[in-house]
Design an enzyme around this catalytic site. Structure first.
Site, PDB file in Angstrom:
ATOM      1  N   TRP A  36      89.591   1.710  -5.132  1.00 57.32           N
ATOM      2  CA  TRP A  36      88.148   1.724  -5.115  1.00 57.32           C
ATOM      3  C   TRP A  36      87.285   1.540  -4.063  1.00 57.32           C
ATOM      4  CZ3 TRP A  36      85.231   2.809  -9.533  1.00 57.32           C
ATOM      5  CH2 TRP A  36      84.241   2.543  -9.404  1.00 57.32           C
ATOM      6  N   MET A  37      86.529   3.139  -4.307  1.00 55.63           N
ATOM      7  CA  MET A  37      85.872   3.203  -3.485  1.00 55.63           C
ATOM      8  C   MET A  37      84.250   3.322  -3.541  1.00 55.63           C
ATOM      9  SD  MET A  37      84.979   6.465  -0.618  1.00 55.63           S
ATOM     10  CE  MET A  37      86.050   5.403   1.210  1.00 55.63           C
ATOM     11  N   ASN A  38      83.171   3.060  -3.623  1.00 51.12           N
ATOM     12  CA  ASN A  38      81.720   3.139  -3.652  1.00 51.12           C
ATOM     13  C   ASN A  38      80.877   3.667  -2.620  1.00 51.12           C
ATOM     14  OD1 ASN A  38      81.696   0.354  -4.718  1.00 51.12           O
ATOM     15  ND2 ASN A  38      79.702   1.035  -4.703  1.00 51.12           N
ATOM     16  N   ASP A  39      79.673   3.228  -2.520  1.00 51.94           N
ATOM     17  CA  ASP A  39      78.807   3.540  -1.229  1.00 51.94           C
ATOM     18  C   ASP A  39      79.179   3.222   0.188  1.00 51.94           C
ATOM     19  OD1 ASP A  39      77.530   2.622  -3.760  1.00 51.94           O
ATOM     20  OD2 ASP A  39      76.202   2.008  -2.876  1.00 51.94           O
ATOM     21  N   SER A  99      76.296  -3.322  -0.551  1.00 48.47           N
ATOM     22  CA  SER A  99      75.455  -2.727   0.490  1.00 48.47           C
ATOM     23  C   SER A  99      74.894  -2.852   1.929  1.00 48.47           C
ATOM     24  CB  SER A  99      74.807  -0.854  -0.276  1.00 48.47           C
ATOM     25  OG  SER A  99      75.980  -0.338  -0.943  1.00 48.47           O
ATOM     26  N   ARG A 167      68.246  -5.385  -3.009  1.00 45.21           N
ATOM     27  CA  ARG A 167      69.380  -4.844  -2.378  1.00 45.21           C
ATOM     28  C   ARG A 167      69.619  -3.458  -1.467  1.00 45.21           C
ATOM     29  NH1 ARG A 167      70.574  -4.251  -7.785  1.00 45.21           N
ATOM     30  NH2 ARG A 167      70.530  -2.812  -8.369  1.00 45.21           N
ATOM     31  N   ASP A 168      70.941  -3.833  -0.347  1.00 48.01           N
ATOM     32  CA  ASP A 168      71.003  -2.221   0.402  1.00 48.01           C
ATOM     33  C   ASP A 168      70.251  -2.102   1.558  1.00 48.01           C
ATOM     34  OD1 ASP A 168      72.710  -2.490  -1.694  1.00 48.01           O
ATOM     35  OD2 ASP A 168      71.477  -1.067  -2.902  1.00 48.01           O
ATOM     36  N   TRP A 306      78.064   7.180 -10.918  1.00 48.62           N
ATOM     37  CA  TRP A 306      78.581   5.559 -12.209  1.00 48.62           C
ATOM     38  C   TRP A 306      78.643   6.284 -13.598  1.00 48.62           C
ATOM     39  CZ3 TRP A 306      80.138   1.675 -10.121  1.00 48.62           C
ATOM     40  CH2 TRP A 306      79.938   1.359  -8.928  1.00 48.62           C
TER      41      TRP A 306
END
Ligand code: FRU
Length: 496
Positions: A36-39, A99, A167-168, A306
């Site tokens: 799995w990959m996200n940001d 992130s 976050r991020d 998402w």
């Protein structure tokens, strides 16, 4: 020192990643080594090379305890795989390394700034996230989390700021040597804000102020901020959760907003002047930008949504991909986006057709394929205005992805209903475009599992994932009424 958890994840991706053949992946879009990959994270230059980290769960094609996967590239098109950079192996990030950003330190090392997530009990005894900002320092391959972690936590928040949603961090260094970071936070009204911090060394940070906030108007929590000057304007990008639809500009759910405005460097005051969506397609979230050594502002994003991540091909071994990196500019207060120019180096086999009258459905000699760069111009013939124009790509007897323009209401629609996703999810998106003298120009980039459309030289962009079988190669053009059509099509050739 490499922790057991990091070593296990590195061994896992080294063992199983190579089993996925190149033909099962996009030809030039970044994908996870496996799982799995996200940001996108830490999208930045380090020692002359562009690094891209990503939110990563190698062990399954579902989101799980977040690691940082790692890629690098020389031209934004070909990606080289590096071992996993971070694993959730400390108390303060045991629930995930979320992130963040990366920047080169004055001593030549690379700093990763990320959100460490742990689980804690709230006043009602319920478990919830505790999000803090943490640092790891390394050489472009191996990173050590610093003993001072976490370096930003609840005590560094403005009044009412939430420690559950903090976050991020996106980090950069200004030419005067000062480091800055922008971080998403939830405010007392339940919506989002972007906080600005500064530092002399990248490790000890001080809160400067709140740049802008949602006030429950553009979604709620604002994730993954970015903040940069461009063409005389200051740009603030954020990815809001829980957006309400606004006309055809913003759709419900997770979206991406671009605010342009004025800003006095070093200060907290940002004055918002315009608000727009960043991408108008079905799959786009959490973009990050960098500045190239030749002065271009390049953006990359997670090409997913998402709301639809449950819809994946049966038996897939990777899930999640990045968009093609885009060159940004601001014109008349609007953000423009165009494919990174390096893509043109991979063009081959040009096919051009000029002023072709189209009335009904046609295919044109030499115009087909699934890995290509095609620009079309559609204009009225001078007679009655046409009712609609459609391009169908990734087409065979059963499949097609349709891009439809309707001049009467100025809408462009992307329809992936028959694009290999047999799931009851959102498959269409419409948005307003601005034809110039009745003419519309579309640049369509196809890779094996995506369609990206750039409208009128970058005035708008729309990205959409498809999983249509690769044999569906046909492209047709169809008009309700008659139009004149120009097509300039290139194959994109790689060795994989
Ligand atoms: C955005 C996001 C971030 C977070 C990460 C977790 O897609 O929710 O806010 O850091 O994903 O994987």
């Amino acid at each position: 020192m490499t922790s057991e958890l990091l070593q296990k994840a590195r061994d896992f991706e080294a063992q199983y990643g190579p089993h996925i053949p190149g033909s099962e992946r996009p030809a030039f879009h970044a994908t996870p080594t496996i799982g799995w990959m996200n940001d996108p994270n830490g999208f930045s230059f380090y020692r002359g090379e562009c690094h891209l980290f990503y939110q990563y769960h190698p062990y399954s094609v579902e989101w799980g305890p977040m690691h940082w996967g790692h890629l690098k590239t020389r031209d934004f098109i070909r990606w080289e795989r590096l071992p996993i950079a971070l694993a959730p192996d400390k108390d303060y990030d045991a629930a995930g390394c979320f992130s963040g950003g990366a920047v080169e330190l004055p001593d030549g090392r690379q700093l990763l700034l990320y959100t460490g997530v742990r689980r804690g009990h709230n006043a009602e005894g319920l478990l919830q996230d505790v999000q803090t900002q943490c640092a790891a320092i390394g050489d472009g391959v191996n990173y050590e989390k610093i003993p001072e972690n976490p370096i930003l936590d609840g005590k560094d928040l403005p009044e009412g700021g939430s420690t559950v949603d903090f976050r991020d961090p996106k980090v950069w260094q200004d030419p005067d040597g000062t480091f800055y970071t922008v971080i998403g936070n939830r405010t007392a009204d339940g919506s989002g804000a972007i906080l600005l911090y500064q530092s002399r060394d990248g490790l000890r940070w001080e809160f400067i102020g709140t740049l802008d906030r949602s006030r429950n108007q553009y979604g709620r929590m604002w994730e993954c901020p970015d903040f940069f000057p461009l063409d005389g304007r200051q740009v603030l990008i954020a990815s809001p959760q829980e957006m309400n639809p606004v006309g055809l500009e913003f759709h419900a759910g997770n979206g991406t907003v671009c605010l342009t405005g004025d800003y006095a460097p070093g200060g907290a005051g940002f004055t918002r002047r315009s608000v727009q969506a960043v991408d108008y397609g079905l799959d786009f979230y959490a973009p990050q930008t960098l500045l190239t050594p030749d002065g271009r502002r390049i953006m990359i994003a997670w090409m997913q949504n998402w709301g639809t991540v449950g819809a994946k091909p049966y038996h897939c071994r990777w899930f999640g991909q990045m968009t093609l990196p885009r060159e940004l500019s601001v014109k008349d207060g609007r953000l423009y986006q165009n494919p990174v120019r390096e893509l043109e180096h991979y063009r081959s086999c040009p096919v051009t057709h000029h002023s072709i009258p189209v009335c009904g459905e046609v295919n044109l000699p030499g115009v087909q394929g699934r890995v290509l760069d095609m620009t079309i111009r559609v204009r009225p013939t001078g007679g009655a205005l046409y009712r609609w124009f459609r391009v169908r790509v990734a087409k065979d007897g059963e499949h097609e992805t349709i891009i439809r323009y309707r001049p009467s209401d100025g809408t462009l629609k992307i329809d992936r209903t028959r694009s290999g996703l047999p799931h009851d999810i959102v498959h269409t998106r419409s948005f307003l475009v601005r034809p110039q003298n009745g003419e519309i120009k579309l640049r369509v980039i196809l890779d094996r599992f995506s369609v990206e459309v750039f409208v009128n030289d970058g005035e708008q962009a729309a990205s959409t994932v498809i999983y249509t079988r690769q044999e569906a190669q046909a492209i047709t053009f169809e008009a309700g009424g008659s139009v004149l059509l120009d097509v300039e099509k290139y194959s994109l050739a790689f060795d994989n």
